[in-house]
Design an enzyme around this catalytic site. Structure first.
Site, mmCIF file in Angstrom:
data_model
loop_
_atom_site.group_PDB
_atom_site.id
_atom_site.type_symbol
_atom_site.label_atom_id
_atom_site.label_comp_id
_atom_site.label_asym_id
_atom_site.label_seq_id
_atom_site.Cartn_x
_atom_site.Cartn_y
_atom_site.Cartn_z
ATOM 1 N N ARG A 10 39.371 -37.390 -61.549
ATOM 2 C CA ARG A 10 39.242 -36.809 -60.206
ATOM 3 C C ARG A 10 37.756 -36.687 -59.884
ATOM 4 O O ARG A 10 36.992 -36.140 -60.677
ATOM 5 C CB ARG A 10 39.840 -35.404 -60.151
ATOM 6 C CG ARG A 10 41.274 -35.290 -60.568
ATOM 7 C CD ARG A 10 41.900 -34.013 -60.047
ATOM 8 N NE ARG A 10 42.213 -34.219 -58.646
ATOM 9 C CZ ARG A 10 43.237 -34.950 -58.227
ATOM 10 N NH1 ARG A 10 44.057 -35.530 -59.075
ATOM 11 N NH2 ARG A 10 43.455 -35.115 -56.938
ATOM 12 N N LYS A 53 42.121 -42.295 -57.037
ATOM 13 C CA LYS A 53 43.258 -42.917 -56.338
ATOM 14 C C LYS A 53 43.376 -44.359 -56.836
ATOM 15 O O LYS A 53 43.639 -44.558 -58.010
ATOM 16 C CB LYS A 53 43.060 -42.762 -54.831
ATOM 17 C CG LYS A 53 43.045 -41.280 -54.405
ATOM 18 C CD LYS A 53 42.869 -41.072 -52.921
ATOM 19 C CE LYS A 53 42.821 -39.589 -52.586
ATOM 20 N NZ LYS A 53 42.487 -39.347 -51.162
ATOM 21 N N TYR A 73 24.537 -28.313 -68.715
ATOM 22 C CA TYR A 73 23.986 -28.154 -67.360
ATOM 23 C C TYR A 73 22.958 -29.238 -67.130
ATOM 24 O O TYR A 73 22.081 -29.463 -67.967
ATOM 25 C CB TYR A 73 23.317 -26.781 -67.199
ATOM 26 C CG TYR A 73 24.059 -25.957 -66.170
ATOM 27 C CD1 TYR A 73 24.078 -26.360 -64.832
ATOM 28 C CD2 TYR A 73 24.756 -24.815 -66.525
ATOM 29 C CE1 TYR A 73 24.800 -25.645 -63.890
ATOM 30 C CE2 TYR A 73 25.471 -24.092 -65.585
ATOM 31 C CZ TYR A 73 25.490 -24.512 -64.261
ATOM 32 O OH TYR A 73 26.198 -23.815 -63.337
ATOM 33 N N GLU A 112 21.461 -29.938 -63.658
ATOM 34 C CA GLU A 112 21.080 -29.960 -62.239
ATOM 35 C C GLU A 112 19.913 -30.918 -62.056
ATOM 36 O O GLU A 112 18.974 -30.940 -62.853
ATOM 37 C CB GLU A 112 20.671 -28.554 -61.778
ATOM 38 C CG GLU A 112 21.869 -27.659 -61.549
ATOM 39 C CD GLU A 112 21.474 -26.256 -61.097
ATOM 40 O OE1 GLU A 112 20.274 -25.930 -61.103
ATOM 41 O OE2 GLU A 112 22.391 -25.487 -60.758
ATOM 42 N N THR A 121 36.942 -41.606 -53.412
ATOM 43 C CA THR A 121 37.379 -40.830 -54.571
ATOM 44 C C THR A 121 37.573 -41.793 -55.740
ATOM 45 O O THR A 121 37.846 -42.979 -55.539
ATOM 46 C CB THR A 121 38.720 -40.113 -54.315
ATOM 47 O OG1 THR A 121 39.690 -41.087 -53.950
ATOM 48 C CG2 THR A 121 38.612 -39.090 -53.208
ATOM 49 N N ASP A 155 34.861 -43.798 -45.202
ATOM 50 C CA ASP A 155 35.478 -43.024 -46.280
ATOM 51 C C ASP A 155 36.645 -43.864 -46.789
ATOM 52 O O ASP A 155 37.695 -43.912 -46.166
ATOM 53 C CB ASP A 155 35.955 -41.673 -45.740
ATOM 54 C CG ASP A 155 36.739 -40.868 -46.784
ATOM 55 O OD1 ASP A 155 37.007 -41.413 -47.879
ATOM 56 O OD2 ASP A 155 37.081 -39.719 -46.488
HETATM 57 C C1 LIG Z 1 42.044 -38.223 -50.600
HETATM 58 C C2 LIG Z 1 41.048 -38.319 -49.501
HETATM 59 C C3 LIG Z 1 39.918 -37.505 -49.478
HETATM 60 C C4 LIG Z 1 39.734 -36.272 -50.328
HETATM 61 O O1 LIG Z 1 39.670 -36.346 -51.626
HETATM 62 P P1 LIG Z 1 39.713 -34.991 -52.511
HETATM 63 O O2 LIG Z 1 39.176 -35.495 -53.805
HETATM 64 O O3 LIG Z 1 41.130 -34.569 -52.546
HETATM 65 O O4 LIG Z 1 38.829 -34.000 -51.863
HETATM 66 C C5 LIG Z 1 38.958 -37.740 -48.501
HETATM 67 N N1 LIG Z 1 39.112 -38.716 -47.599
HETATM 68 C C6 LIG Z 1 40.212 -39.497 -47.567
HETATM 69 C C7 LIG Z 1 40.312 -40.550 -46.543
HETATM 70 C C8 LIG Z 1 41.221 -39.312 -48.515
HETATM 71 O O5 LIG Z 1 42.306 -40.070 -48.462
#
Ligand SMILES: *Cc1c(COP(=O)(O)O)cnc(C)c1O
Length: 416
Positions: free
Chosen positions: A233, A227, A52, A54, A224, A198
């Site tokens: 993840r 990807k 933990y 935090e 993220t 994003d």
């Molecule tokens: C994949 C994605 C997310 C979300 O990611 P998670 O880890 O699945 O919550 C957010 N924004 C965009 C543009 C994405 O392509």
């Protein structure tokens, strides 16, 4: 380590093993997936899981954090270096969690949030009604132009001017073109909005310097790590120094509790991999592969949304061939090729049916495949999609897919 799972819990072991084999045997064209390196995976199966922590490095609410402090600091330093960012928060559990934290930092319930709509390529967490971002905020949407399926910056500007959103989000899940972050900055400035990018999908390309970076132009950048970044993840938030405190407080205690230290260690390893010149070569090949695959399909009469791609993914309109996205996804899967159905701009089908499929090349490129293999994959896809009634053809192609995959093995030493 895996033997202990096998001995104790054969039910779960069996499916872990089958999933590994599925990943190895199939051609993975889902644009949001990739294969993290075995060392990234290994970092997550360590006693860091138990800790933990935090709070933030050197300011924790728990004792015993001296080693995890170092891990998180290294992770932060690496991601700041990779993106040239002033501040980084490496704790978000996912991309959605990172976005929720940004909203928590800057918005109150009922405030106006402006994001790209889902059918144009946006993400659920950008204000879709089924997400809490769509319930808690007054959502303003922008899309792409009907004419060329590209972002229409004049239109986005006029919507922003009319609506005066508090935050503008740029970035998408299924937009195959570069995004002009500088234009978005001008729009945000003209209406006094916070600008958030994003780049969940394109972060790896940006880190490699082959996609324009949002970092100089945006107040906040989320992405993220699983990807194109090819890590565990998870999510990351980068921001200007002036927002550092606000963002950190929004992640913890705003929307999360204890950080996943095992995942943060894995993120740090993935960032080390991304700082290596070979990562740039990898990302360049990802884009070359995507263009090759998309062009081959286009030559055969499939329509590419926006006419092409600049990045690691493309959107293929299969309706022009009398198919739906759902059917295309199903028959390709039977042939050993994994894609996902996706709505295309101004789609008349429901999202669950959809008129398109989204393809991406990060995973097949990690296996070492190049243009030659992309041409072969395109031929496989063309044959399957031209014969939706032929199970025979699907089985024949599946055999060819398996032969091709066995020449580019992945995780061969894991769980064997
Ligand atoms: C994949 C994605 C997310 C979300 O990611 P998670 O880890 O699945 O919550 C957010 N924004 C965009 C543009 C994405 O392509």
């Amino acid at each position: 380590m895996y033997r202990s799972i096998k001995n104790y819990d054969p039910d779960i072991y069996k499916f872990i093993r089958l999933e590994k084999e599925r990943q190895n045997r199939f051609l993975e064209l889902i644009a949001s997936e990739n294969f993290a390196s075995p060392r990234v995976l290994a970092a997550m199966a360590t006693p860091l899981n138990n800790k933990y922590a935090e709070g933030y490095p050197y300011k924790r609410y728990y004792g015993g954090c001296e080693y995890v402090d170092e891990i998180e600091s290294i992770c932060i330093d690496r991601v700041k270096k990779l993106f040239g960012a002033e501040h980084a928060n490496v704790q978000p559990h996912s991309g959605t969690s990172a976005n929720m934290a940004v909203y928590f930092a800057f918005l109150k319930p009922g405030d106006k949030l402006m994001g790209m709509d889902l059918t144009s390529g946006g993400h659920l967490s950008h204000g879709h009604p089924v997400s809490s971002s769509g319930r808690d905020f007054d959502v303003i949407r922008y899309g792409v132009s009907r004419e060329n399926e590209l972002l229409d910056y004049d239109e986005i500007f006029s919507i922003a001017e009319r609506e005066k959103p508090k935050i503008i989000i740029c970035g998408a899940s299924a937009y195959p073109r570069f995004i002009d972050f500088k234009k978005f900055r001008e729009i945000a400035d003209s209406v006094g909005a916070i600008l958030m990018a994003d780049v969940a999908h394109t972060a790896g390309l940006i880190a490699a310097g082959i996609h324009p970076s949002p970092v100089p132009y945006c107040d906040v950048v989320t992405f993220t790590t699983h990807k194109t970044m090819r890590g565990p993840r998870g999510g990351i938030i980068l921001c200007k120094e002036q927002y550092a405190k606000k963002i950190d407080k929004a992640v913890f205690p705003g929307v999360q509790g204890g950080p996943f230290m095992h995942v943060i260690a894995a993120k740090a390893i993935a960032f080390k991999e991304a700082l290596d010149p070979s990562f740039t070569e990898y990302q360049k090949q990802v884009v070359k592969n995507c263009k090759e695959l998309a062009n081959e399909l286009q030559k055969e009469g499939f329509r590419l949304v926006s006419g092409g791609t600049d990045i690691h993914l493309a959107q293929i309109d299969v309706k022009v061939k009398g198919l739906t996205g759902k059917l295309a996804e199903e028959i390709l899967e039977e042939a050993g090729i994994t894609v996902n159905k996706n709505t295309i701009p101004f789609d008349t089908e429901k999202p669950f049916i959809a008129s398109g499929i989204r393809i991406g090349t990060p995973a097949v490129t990690t296996r070492g495949m190049k243009e030659k293999e992309m041409r072969k994959i395109a031929q496989f896809m063309i044959e399957v999609l031209a014969n939706p009634d032929s199970e025979e053809i699907r089985y024949a192609i599946r055999k060819e897919v398996e032969d091709m995959c066995s020449a580019f093995p992945i995780y061969s030493d894991l769980l064997s």
